[in-house]
Design an enzyme around this catalytic site. Sequence first.
Site, PDB file in Angstrom:
ATOM      1  N   ALA A  69       0.836  -1.207   0.000  1.00 28.86           N
ATOM      2  CA  ALA A  69       0.000   0.000   0.000  1.00 28.86           C
ATOM      3  C   ALA A  69       0.869   1.255   0.000  1.00 28.86           C
ATOM      4  O   ALA A  69       1.852   1.346   0.730  1.00 28.86           O
ATOM      5  CB  ALA A  69      -0.894  -0.009   1.229  1.00 28.86           C
ATOM      6  N   ASN A  98     -10.239  -3.393   0.054  1.00 33.96           N
ATOM      7  CA  ASN A  98      -9.506  -4.599   0.374  1.00 33.96           C
ATOM      8  C   ASN A  98     -10.314  -5.863   0.082  1.00 33.96           C
ATOM      9  O   ASN A  98      -9.817  -6.821  -0.518  1.00 33.96           O
ATOM     10  CB  ASN A  98      -9.161  -4.537   1.869  1.00 33.96           C
ATOM     11  N   LEU A 123      -0.347  -6.031   1.239  1.00 35.28           N
ATOM     12  CA  LEU A 123      -1.480  -6.522   0.439  1.00 35.28           C
ATOM     13  C   LEU A 123      -1.000  -7.089  -0.900  1.00 35.28           C
ATOM     14  O   LEU A 123      -1.539  -8.082  -1.393  1.00 35.28           O
ATOM     15  CB  LEU A 123      -2.496  -5.381   0.223  1.00 35.28           C
TER      16      LEU A 123
HETATM   17  N1  CO8 Z   1       4.413   3.662  -0.532  1.00 36.21           N
HETATM   18  C1  CO8 Z   1       4.903   4.769  -1.170  1.00 36.21           C
HETATM   19  N2  CO8 Z   1       6.216   4.900  -1.522  1.00 36.21           N
HETATM   20  C2  CO8 Z   1       7.041   3.870  -1.216  1.00 36.21           C
HETATM   21  C3  CO8 Z   1       6.590   2.700  -0.569  1.00 36.21           C
HETATM   22  C4  CO8 Z   1       5.205   2.606  -0.226  1.00 36.21           C
HETATM   23  N3  CO8 Z   1       4.674   1.523   0.366  1.00 36.21           N
HETATM   24  N4  CO8 Z   1       7.643   1.880  -0.383  1.00 36.21           N
HETATM   25  C5  CO8 Z   1       8.721   2.511  -0.898  1.00 36.21           C
HETATM   26  N5  CO8 Z   1       8.371   3.717  -1.399  1.00 36.21           N
HETATM   27  C6  CO8 Z   1       9.242   4.717  -2.048  1.00 36.21           C
HETATM   28  C7  CO8 Z   1      10.122   5.401  -1.012  1.00 36.21           C
HETATM   29  O1  CO8 Z   1       9.452   6.499  -0.400  1.00 36.21           O
HETATM   30  C8  CO8 Z   1      11.316   5.821  -1.865  1.00 36.21           C
HETATM   31  O2  CO8 Z   1      10.942   6.986  -2.583  1.00 36.21           O
HETATM   32  P1  CO8 Z   1      12.020   8.196  -2.724  1.00 36.21           P
HETATM   33  O3  CO8 Z   1      13.132   7.613  -3.551  1.00 36.21           O
HETATM   34  O4  CO8 Z   1      11.240   9.256  -3.427  1.00 36.21           O
HETATM   35  O5  CO8 Z   1      12.451   8.540  -1.334  1.00 36.21           O
HETATM   36  C9  CO8 Z   1      11.424   4.697  -2.893  1.00 36.21           C
HETATM   37  O6  CO8 Z   1      10.146   4.030  -2.904  1.00 36.21           O
HETATM   38  C10 CO8 Z   1      12.488   3.680  -2.521  1.00 36.21           C
HETATM   39  O7  CO8 Z   1      12.243   3.238  -1.190  1.00 36.21           O
HETATM   40  P2  CO8 Z   1      13.411   3.146  -0.072  1.00 36.21           P
HETATM   41  O8  CO8 Z   1      14.392   4.228  -0.281  1.00 36.21           O
HETATM   42  O9  CO8 Z   1      12.742   3.049   1.260  1.00 36.21           O
HETATM   43  O10 CO8 Z   1      14.088   1.737  -0.500  1.00 36.21           O
HETATM   44  P3  CO8 Z   1      14.808   0.700   0.454  1.00 36.21           P
HETATM   45  O11 CO8 Z   1      15.356  -0.372  -0.413  1.00 36.21           O
HETATM   46  O12 CO8 Z   1      15.738   1.385   1.392  1.00 36.21           O
HETATM   47  O13 CO8 Z   1      13.616   0.056   1.371  1.00 36.21           O
HETATM   48  C11 CO8 Z   1      11.474  -0.989   1.731  1.00 36.21           C
HETATM   49  C12 CO8 Z   1      12.644  -0.736   0.757  1.00 36.21           C
HETATM   50  C13 CO8 Z   1      11.951  -1.849   2.887  1.00 36.21           C
HETATM   51  C14 CO8 Z   1      10.414  -1.716   0.946  1.00 36.21           C
HETATM   52  C15 CO8 Z   1      10.921   0.359   2.281  1.00 36.21           C
HETATM   53  O14 CO8 Z   1      10.713   1.249   1.194  1.00 36.21           O
HETATM   54  C16 CO8 Z   1       9.605   0.193   3.011  1.00 36.21           C
HETATM   55  O15 CO8 Z   1       9.582  -0.262   4.141  1.00 36.21           O
HETATM   56  N6  CO8 Z   1       8.461   0.533   2.382  1.00 36.21           N
HETATM   57  C17 CO8 Z   1       7.150   0.427   3.006  1.00 36.21           C
HETATM   58  C18 CO8 Z   1       6.543  -0.934   2.786  1.00 36.21           C
HETATM   59  C19 CO8 Z   1       5.195  -1.054   3.477  1.00 36.21           C
HETATM   60  O16 CO8 Z   1       5.102  -1.006   4.693  1.00 36.21           O
HETATM   61  N7  CO8 Z   1       4.117  -1.226   2.708  1.00 36.21           N
HETATM   62  C20 CO8 Z   1       2.786  -1.347   3.228  1.00 36.21           C
HETATM   63  C21 CO8 Z   1       2.517  -2.770   3.629  1.00 36.21           C
HETATM   64  S1  CO8 Z   1       0.985  -3.032   4.484  1.00 36.21           S
HETATM   65  C22 CO8 Z   1      -0.181  -3.232   3.276  1.00 36.21           C
HETATM   66  O17 CO8 Z   1       0.113  -3.274   2.105  1.00 36.21           O
HETATM   67  C23 CO8 Z   1      -1.609  -3.333   3.744  1.00 36.21           C
HETATM   68  C24 CO8 Z   1      -2.339  -2.117   3.302  1.00 36.21           C
HETATM   69  C25 CO8 Z   1      -3.755  -1.980   3.691  1.00 36.21           C
HETATM   70  C26 CO8 Z   1      -4.436  -0.755   3.034  1.00 36.21           C
HETATM   71  C27 CO8 Z   1      -4.923  -1.067   1.663  1.00 36.21           C
HETATM   72  C28 CO8 Z   1      -5.822   0.043   1.120  1.00 36.21           C
HETATM   73  C29 CO8 Z   1      -6.494  -0.379  -0.132  1.00 36.21           C
END
Ligand code: CO8
Length: 274
Positions: A69, A98, A123
């Site tokens: 998400a 969802n 998700l």
């Molecule tokens: N949303 C938006 N942008 C993201 C996301 C995300 N989930 N994940 C990464 N990005 C972006 C970052 O902001 C970054 O952008 P920028 O270069 O502009 O700063 C770019 O992608 C690269 O990310 P990182 O620099 O963080 O890359 P890393 O390799 O250091 O880290 C990770 C990768 C570990 C994946 C890290 O980015 C992270 O933890 N992301 C979040 C993942 C997350 O928690 N996702 C949500 C999971 S829960 C879920 O999906 C249930 C949702 C229920 C709601 C549904 C509604 C319909």
Amino acid sequence: MAGDNSSERIKYFVDGPFFVIRLCDPGSLNALNGNDYLYLAELLEKSERNSDVYFTVLQSSGRFFSSGADFQSISKAQETKTSEPELNKWLAYFVSRNVYVTDMFARHSKILICCMNGPAIGLSAALCALCDIVYSMNDKVYLLFPFSSIGLVTEGATSVTLPMKLGSSWTFESLLFSSPIRFDKLDGTIVAKNYEMDNVEKFNDAVLEELKSKIKPLYLPTLPDIKKLLRERYSQELSRANSVEVNDAIKYWVRGIPQRSFKQLSQKQRKHKL
Ligand code: CO8
């Protein structure tokens, strides 16, 4: 035109019996907002209605399959001023979307193939686990379900798919402690074949080419019937899980707990342990 949710982040094309959906926002690691997930569901519907199609193939781009998400969109939804109670707001934003996208995957009649070029989170990872066949680009792929870390519970029917595919012990370990499920556990359980490649475009092409050659001797109309028979055992379980999962999660949304975690993730104040 598939509907009003069409998104720059998701493209599709039809190639013979293959309806190919491609996530194409590598800059955000293919994060998906609420409408993107709805668009995915709409595309599955479009594939469903095409009688020449037997396979719906999910592909992606860049280094992640999908980071789940989009945390920015959740912060935006939270900040939107409305006179509605929090319950109504999150029923609309979280529960309905969802349930809908999960149900579209769970009841899709075409063979669902996922080409995992990299890790999948949340998700999106749940949708990978709902696919019938998953191929991995290499052994760097993993699935991460950080629900306990964010303040959520299982979603996308993972309370059924993960114990069934991975076994109970591994499911408890990875879900309770929000720890990644790495390739060694996915190999042979969720992942059917490792292509041992490093280039996403070549991987996506290689999977399609191999599928084209594999289906040559087949009588395709039997495939949805075989899928139906194989899924009959647990299809009701998926529907049941889909509904109770979101209804168990809504109390956390009403209290603002996942929203706080998503905000911290978007402001880079927290990072998942990998
Ligand atoms: N949303 C938006 N942008 C993201 C996301 C995300 N989930 N994940 C990464 N990005 C972006 C970052 O902001 C970054 O952008 P920028 O270069 O502009 O700063 C770019 O992608 C690269 O990310 P990182 O620099 O963080 O890359 P890393 O390799 O250091 O880290 C990770 C990768 C570990 C994946 C890290 O980015 C992270 O933890 N992301 C979040 C993942 C997350 O928690 N996702 C949500 C999971 S829960 C879920 O999906 C249930 C949702 C229920 C709601 C549904 C509604 C319909």
